[in-house]
Enzyme design. Sequence first.
Site, PDB file in Angstrom:
ATOM      1  CG  ASN A  64      -4.174   3.426   3.524  1.00  0.00           C
ATOM      2  OD1 ASN A  64      -3.739   3.431   2.273  1.00  0.00           O
ATOM      3  ND2 ASN A  64      -3.614   4.176   4.642  1.00  0.00           N
ATOM      4  CD  GLU A  66      -4.635   7.928   6.556  1.00  0.00           C
ATOM      5  OE1 GLU A  66      -4.237   8.955   6.594  1.00  0.00           O
ATOM      6  OE2 GLU A  66      -3.856   7.061   6.961  1.00  0.00           O
ATOM      7  CB  CYS A  75      -7.823  -1.023   6.649  1.00  0.00           C
ATOM      8  SG  CYS A  75      -7.413  -0.654   8.330  1.00  0.00           S
ATOM      9  CD  GLU A  77      -5.553  -5.087   5.611  1.00  0.00           C
ATOM     10  OE1 GLU A  77      -5.662  -3.792   5.206  1.00  0.00           O
ATOM     11  OE2 GLU A  77      -4.377  -5.154   6.090  1.00  0.00           O
ATOM     12  CB  CYS A 110      -5.993  -3.481  11.941  1.00  0.00           C
ATOM     13  SG  CYS A 110      -7.758  -3.361  11.003  1.00  0.00           S
ATOM     14  CB  CYS A 113      -8.488  -5.869   8.161  1.00  0.00           C
ATOM     15  SG  CYS A 113      -8.654  -4.158   7.711  1.00  0.00           S
TER      16      CYS A 113
HETATM   17  N1  THU Z   1      -3.597   0.485   7.502  1.00  0.00           N
HETATM   18  C1  THU Z   1      -4.292  -0.337   6.494  1.00  0.00           C
HETATM   19  O1  THU Z   1      -4.851   0.313   5.686  1.00  0.00           O
HETATM   20  N2  THU Z   1      -4.187  -1.666   6.628  1.00  0.00           N
HETATM   21  C2  THU Z   1      -3.542  -2.300   7.519  1.00  0.00           C
HETATM   22  O2  THU Z   1      -2.971  -3.638   7.760  1.00  0.00           O
HETATM   23  C3  THU Z   1      -2.899  -1.323   8.665  1.00  0.00           C
HETATM   24  C4  THU Z   1      -3.142  -0.087   8.595  1.00  0.00           C
HETATM   25  C5  THU Z   1      -3.894   1.923   7.414  1.00  0.00           C
HETATM   26  C6  THU Z   1      -4.925   2.590   8.225  1.00  0.00           C
HETATM   27  C7  THU Z   1      -4.337   3.978   8.168  1.00  0.00           C
HETATM   28  O3  THU Z   1      -4.936   4.711   7.045  1.00  0.00           O
HETATM   29  C8  THU Z   1      -2.836   3.761   8.399  1.00  0.00           C
HETATM   30  O4  THU Z   1      -2.642   2.606   7.636  1.00  0.00           O
HETATM   31  C9  THU Z   1      -2.191   3.872   9.396  1.00  0.00           C
HETATM   32  O5  THU Z   1      -2.735   3.143  10.458  1.00  0.00           O
END
Ligand code: THU
Length: 151
Positions: A64, A66, A75, A77, A110, A113
Amino acid sequence: MALDFLGMPKNSSLRRKTALTADVRRKLLTSARQAMKRAHAPYSKFRVGAAILLTDGKIFSGCNVENASYGMTNCAERTAIFSAVAKLGPKIEIRAVTVVNDHGVPCSPCGACRQVIYEFGPDATIFFQGVDGNPKQAHITELLPEGFRLQ
Ligand code: THU
């Protein structure tokens, strides 16, 4: 039966029905964990790693990423999938996705994704930690029933 280097049948219709070997599962897990360490997650402090297996046996990973403008976050994925498309083009087909996080808590892809996985992997299997805390696997259509497609 002719097998490829992952020990999977070369015939494409048989490949889909064949479970992944423990060795391939381990490779996906290792790759996802390594990518997780490279996450940029200073806001949520929740690092996520993902690894995707393509039907040709290639593995791509992502973390991920941010942003101070929270909505710009990508994310793990989608990072992995976009990385594969950037390298190989849009004709990739995703066979499996493994997702891990550094809190050891349940975490399935999520909604956004799931839709992106479906675009490139309508027959993909997803490996993640289920809500009961145990490892879980689910077909993408279980996670995203009636996913949207054009054509
Ligand atoms: N996140 C992912 O990278 N993949 C997921 O399947 C769930 C959430 C990340 C997004 C964000 O950077 C952090 O997790 C918290 O939501």
